[in-house]
Write a protein that holds these residues in place. Structure first.
Motif, PDB file in Angstrom:
ATOM      1  N   PHE A  54     -32.588  -2.865  37.488  1.00  0.00           N
ATOM      2  CA  PHE A  54     -31.813  -3.698  38.389  1.00  0.00           C
ATOM      3  C   PHE A  54     -30.575  -2.938  38.866  1.00  0.00           C
ATOM      4  CE2 PHE A  54     -34.439  -6.863  36.431  1.00  0.00           C
ATOM      5  CZ  PHE A  54     -34.529  -7.892  37.364  1.00  0.00           C
ATOM      6  N   ARG A  55     -30.247  -3.143  40.134  1.00  0.00           N
ATOM      7  CA  ARG A  55     -29.056  -2.535  40.717  1.00  0.00           C
ATOM      8  C   ARG A  55     -28.121  -3.637  41.189  1.00  0.00           C
ATOM      9  NH1 ARG A  55     -29.534  -3.112  46.226  1.00  0.00           N
ATOM     10  NH2 ARG A  55     -31.642  -3.589  46.998  1.00  0.00           N
ATOM     11  N   LEU A  56     -26.844  -3.309  41.248  1.00  0.00           N
ATOM     12  CA  LEU A  56     -25.851  -4.279  41.705  1.00  0.00           C
ATOM     13  C   LEU A  56     -26.065  -4.567  43.186  1.00  0.00           C
ATOM     14  CD1 LEU A  56     -23.244  -5.951  41.284  1.00  0.00           C
ATOM     15  CD2 LEU A  56     -21.958  -3.885  41.900  1.00  0.00           C
ATOM     16  N   LEU A  57     -26.155  -5.838  43.522  1.00  0.00           N
ATOM     17  CA  LEU A  57     -26.317  -6.250  44.910  1.00  0.00           C
ATOM     18  C   LEU A  57     -24.988  -6.728  45.480  1.00  0.00           C
ATOM     19  CD1 LEU A  57     -28.534  -6.475  47.059  1.00  0.00           C
ATOM     20  CD2 LEU A  57     -28.887  -8.844  46.345  1.00  0.00           C
ATOM     21  N   VAL A  58     -24.315  -7.603  44.763  1.00  0.00           N
ATOM     22  CA  VAL A  58     -23.012  -8.106  45.194  1.00  0.00           C
ATOM     23  C   VAL A  58     -22.285  -8.664  43.976  1.00  0.00           C
ATOM     24  CG1 VAL A  58     -23.983 -10.388  45.782  1.00  0.00           C
ATOM     25  CG2 VAL A  58     -21.827  -9.659  46.818  1.00  0.00           C
ATOM     26  N   GLU A  59     -20.988  -8.453  43.928  1.00  0.00           N
ATOM     27  CA  GLU A  59     -20.181  -9.013  42.850  1.00  0.00           C
ATOM     28  C   GLU A  59     -19.822 -10.459  43.160  1.00  0.00           C
ATOM     29  OE1 GLU A  59     -16.827  -6.497  42.203  1.00  0.00           O
ATOM     30  OE2 GLU A  59     -17.988  -4.925  41.199  1.00  0.00           O
ATOM     31  N   GLN A  60     -19.713 -11.256  42.128  1.00  0.00           N
ATOM     32  CA  GLN A  60     -19.374 -12.667  42.283  1.00  0.00           C
ATOM     33  C   GLN A  60     -17.980 -12.909  41.715  1.00  0.00           C
ATOM     34  OE1 GLN A  60     -21.472 -15.559  39.849  1.00  0.00           O
ATOM     35  NE2 GLN A  60     -21.687 -16.943  41.588  1.00  0.00           N
ATOM     36  N   ARG A  92     -31.413 -11.404  40.414  1.00  0.00           N
ATOM     37  CA  ARG A  92     -30.949 -11.871  39.105  1.00  0.00           C
ATOM     38  C   ARG A  92     -29.448 -12.140  39.140  1.00  0.00           C
ATOM     39  NH1 ARG A  92     -31.942  -8.103  33.909  1.00  0.00           N
ATOM     40  NH2 ARG A  92     -30.327  -6.814  34.892  1.00  0.00           N
ATOM     41  N   LEU A  93     -29.082 -13.371  38.834  1.00  0.00           N
ATOM     42  CA  LEU A  93     -27.668 -13.731  38.700  1.00  0.00           C
ATOM     43  C   LEU A  93     -27.269 -13.558  37.247  1.00  0.00           C
ATOM     44  CD1 LEU A  93     -25.018 -15.036  39.792  1.00  0.00           C
ATOM     45  CD2 LEU A  93     -26.002 -17.258  39.157  1.00  0.00           C
ATOM     46  N   VAL A  94     -26.261 -12.733  37.022  1.00  0.00           N
ATOM     47  CA  VAL A  94     -25.688 -12.520  35.693  1.00  0.00           C
ATOM     48  C   VAL A  94     -24.199 -12.814  35.792  1.00  0.00           C
ATOM     49  CG1 VAL A  94     -27.417 -10.801  35.035  1.00  0.00           C
ATOM     50  CG2 VAL A  94     -25.334 -10.058  36.190  1.00  0.00           C
ATOM     51  N   PRO A  95     -23.503 -12.928  34.684  1.00  0.00           N
ATOM     52  CA  PRO A  95     -22.070 -13.219  34.761  1.00  0.00           C
ATOM     53  C   PRO A  95     -21.324 -12.215  35.645  1.00  0.00           C
ATOM     54  CG  PRO A  95     -22.825 -13.509  32.519  1.00  0.00           C
ATOM     55  CD  PRO A  95     -23.985 -12.939  33.286  1.00  0.00           C
ATOM     56  N   GLY A  96     -20.803 -12.705  36.767  1.00  0.00           N
ATOM     57  CA  GLY A  96     -19.965 -11.887  37.635  1.00  0.00           C
ATOM     58  C   GLY A  96     -20.684 -11.079  38.690  1.00  0.00           C
ATOM     59  N   ALA A  97     -21.999 -11.198  38.819  1.00  0.00           N
ATOM     60  CA  ALA A  97     -22.694 -10.353  39.798  1.00  0.00           C
ATOM     61  C   ALA A  97     -24.098 -10.866  40.058  1.00  0.00           C
ATOM     62  CB  ALA A  97     -22.747  -8.908  39.316  1.00  0.00           C
ATOM     63  N   VAL A  98     -24.624 -10.423  41.202  1.00  0.00           N
ATOM     64  CA  VAL A  98     -26.035 -10.631  41.528  1.00  0.00           C
ATOM     65  C   VAL A  98     -26.683  -9.256  41.617  1.00  0.00           C
ATOM     66  CG1 VAL A  98     -27.697 -11.523  43.199  1.00  0.00           C
ATOM     67  CG2 VAL A  98     -25.574 -12.769  42.781  1.00  0.00           C
ATOM     68  N   GLU A  99     -27.818  -9.105  40.964  1.00  0.00           N
ATOM     69  CA  GLU A  99     -28.519  -7.827  40.931  1.00  0.00           C
ATOM     70  C   GLU A  99     -29.906  -7.981  41.560  1.00  0.00           C
ATOM     71  OE1 GLU A  99     -26.573  -6.249  36.720  1.00  0.00           O
ATOM     72  OE2 GLU A  99     -28.484  -7.337  36.707  1.00  0.00           O
ATOM     73  N   ALA A 100     -30.511  -6.852  41.909  1.00  0.00           N
ATOM     74  CA  ALA A 100     -31.831  -6.863  42.531  1.00  0.00           C
ATOM     75  C   ALA A 100     -32.685  -5.747  41.937  1.00  0.00           C
ATOM     76  CB  ALA A 100     -31.728  -6.692  44.042  1.00  0.00           C
ATOM     77  N   GLY A 104     -36.615 -21.512  50.470  1.00  0.00           N
ATOM     78  CA  GLY A 104     -36.358 -21.390  51.902  1.00  0.00           C
ATOM     79  C   GLY A 104     -37.321 -20.408  52.532  1.00  0.00           C
ATOM     80  N   ALA A 105     -37.464 -20.492  53.847  1.00  0.00           N
ATOM     81  CA  ALA A 105     -38.382 -19.609  54.573  1.00  0.00           C
ATOM     82  C   ALA A 105     -37.639 -18.906  55.705  1.00  0.00           C
ATOM     83  CB  ALA A 105     -39.559 -20.409  55.131  1.00  0.00           C
ATOM     84  N   GLY A 106     -38.081 -17.690  56.029  1.00  0.00           N
ATOM     85  CA  GLY A 106     -37.475 -16.953  57.123  1.00  0.00           C
ATOM     86  C   GLY A 106     -36.005 -16.675  56.916  1.00  0.00           C
ATOM     87  N   MET A 107     -35.638 -16.251  55.709  1.00  0.00           N
ATOM     88  CA  MET A 107     -34.228 -16.032  55.379  1.00  0.00           C
ATOM     89  C   MET A 107     -33.939 -14.547  55.212  1.00  0.00           C
ATOM     90  SD  MET A 107     -33.414 -19.151  52.737  1.00  0.00           S
ATOM     91  CE  MET A 107     -31.672 -19.018  53.172  1.00  0.00           C
ATOM     92  N   SER A 108     -32.696 -14.176  55.490  1.00  0.00           N
ATOM     93  CA  SER A 108     -32.236 -12.826  55.205  1.00  0.00           C
ATOM     94  C   SER A 108     -31.954 -12.715  53.714  1.00  0.00           C
ATOM     95  CB  SER A 108     -30.968 -12.510  55.995  1.00  0.00           C
ATOM     96  OG  SER A 108     -29.895 -13.338  55.543  1.00  0.00           O
ATOM     97  N   LEU A 109     -31.789 -11.487  53.231  1.00  0.00           N
ATOM     98  CA  LEU A 109     -31.474 -11.278  51.823  1.00  0.00           C
ATOM     99  C   LEU A 109     -30.164 -11.964  51.462  1.00  0.00           C
ATOM    100  CD1 LEU A 109     -31.848  -9.976  49.058  1.00  0.00           C
ATOM    101  CD2 LEU A 109     -30.867  -7.866  49.988  1.00  0.00           C
ATOM    102  N   SER A 110     -29.156 -11.786  52.296  1.00  0.00           N
ATOM    103  CA  SER A 110     -27.856 -12.404  52.036  1.00  0.00           C
ATOM    104  C   SER A 110     -27.971 -13.927  52.014  1.00  0.00           C
ATOM    105  CB  SER A 110     -26.844 -11.966  53.097  1.00  0.00           C
ATOM    106  OG  SER A 110     -25.603 -12.596  52.903  1.00  0.00           O
ATOM    107  N   GLY A 111     -28.713 -14.482  52.971  1.00  0.00           N
ATOM    108  CA  GLY A 111     -28.864 -15.928  53.018  1.00  0.00           C
ATOM    109  C   GLY A 111     -29.601 -16.463  51.810  1.00  0.00           C
ATOM    110  N   CYS A 112     -30.617 -15.729  51.339  1.00  0.00           N
ATOM    111  CA  CYS A 112     -31.366 -16.156  50.168  1.00  0.00           C
ATOM    112  C   CYS A 112     -30.478 -16.136  48.928  1.00  0.00           C
ATOM    113  CB  CYS A 112     -32.573 -15.248  49.970  1.00  0.00           C
ATOM    114  SG  CYS A 112     -33.595 -15.658  48.538  1.00  0.00           S
ATOM    115  N   VAL A 113     -29.696 -15.081  48.755  1.00  0.00           N
ATOM    116  CA  VAL A 113     -28.810 -14.978  47.594  1.00  0.00           C
ATOM    117  C   VAL A 113     -27.800 -16.122  47.596  1.00  0.00           C
ATOM    118  CG1 VAL A 113     -26.987 -13.594  46.537  1.00  0.00           C
ATOM    119  CG2 VAL A 113     -29.094 -12.497  47.313  1.00  0.00           C
ATOM    120  N   LYS A 114     -27.268 -16.425  48.746  1.00  0.00           N
ATOM    121  CA  LYS A 114     -26.295 -17.522  48.824  1.00  0.00           C
ATOM    122  C   LYS A 114     -26.957 -18.861  48.522  1.00  0.00           C
ATOM    123  CE  LYS A 114     -22.935 -15.437  51.969  1.00  0.00           C
ATOM    124  NZ  LYS A 114     -22.173 -15.588  53.224  1.00  0.00           N
TER     125      LYS A 114
END
Length: 215
Positions: A200-206, A185-193, A152-162
């Protein structure tokens, strides 16, 4: 005779003084030079460490051995061609990235998880103006089959992760994407950056629903 002896005496004393002055000057130069060479180099001041090109930003030399994994096991250092042969795949099918030790490594994508190297063209350079205050937008990339592809192009960080990971749950391993200068990076239960492909740091829990919440 007295005048001759006196002249010889003055010449001898003058020569001795000249030799002494030259010796002192040479010693002073040696001390000054030695003082500069003994000082720590600028890179050593403040704990800065200069590393050789073995990190994720190093240029990949196909003839230079790198850590080779076969079926998830380190088998030593091999060239790309030899590592591909040991994995039974083409060279282009190898995943090349950074292993857990922070070193360049190659592996069959089905064998072990490596953090992929950033694409040669930095997506951050293509970032566009934010649509709203404090919201940056840029290209969103997906890593699959040892290749970075624009998702995708012209996306926010949240939009790209989704876009990359929403609805996708992992039990083991990892999946990778990239937004501007960050590796996702998607790992079991979380997305990291990570901004350096190592830390890598925790970005959002899944949650168990596999949906990516707003963040």
């Amino acid at each position: 005779m007295d005048q001759v002896q006196t002249r010889r005496l003055w010449l001898t004393l003058g020569g001795g003084v000249a030799v002494l002055a030259i010796s002192l000057g040479a010693a002073l130069l040696i001390l000054l030079h030695g003082g500069h060479s003994a000082a720590p180099p600028p890179a050593a001041v403040g704990g800065l460490v200069v590393q050789t090109q073995t990190g994720p930003d190093a240029k990949l030399d196909p003839q230079k051995p790198l850590r080779c994994f076969v079926n998830g096991q380190l088998v030593g250092e091999e060239t790309l061609a030899d590592c591909a042969r040991r994995n039974g795949v083409a060279t282009e099918a190898l995943d090349v990235g950074v292993d857990q030790s922070g070193q360049l490594a190659a592996a069959d994508s089905a064998g072990t998880a490596l953090t992929p190297l950033p694409p040669s063209a930095a997506p951050a350079a293509e970032a566009v103006q934010p649509a709203a205050a404090n919201v940056q937008e840029g290209d969103c990339l997906r890593y699959a089959q040892a290749t970075w592809r624009k998702a995708g192009a012209g996306m926010s960080l949240s939009g790209c992760v989704k876009l990359l990971f929403d609805g996708q749950c992992l039990k083991t391993g990892a999946a990778y994407g990239r937004w501007m200068g960050q590796t996702l990076r998607l790992v079991p239960g979380a997305v990291e950056a990570s901004g350096d492909n190592r830390n890598f740091r925790l970005l959002v829990e899944q949650p168990a629903t596999c949906a990516i919440p707003d963040f």
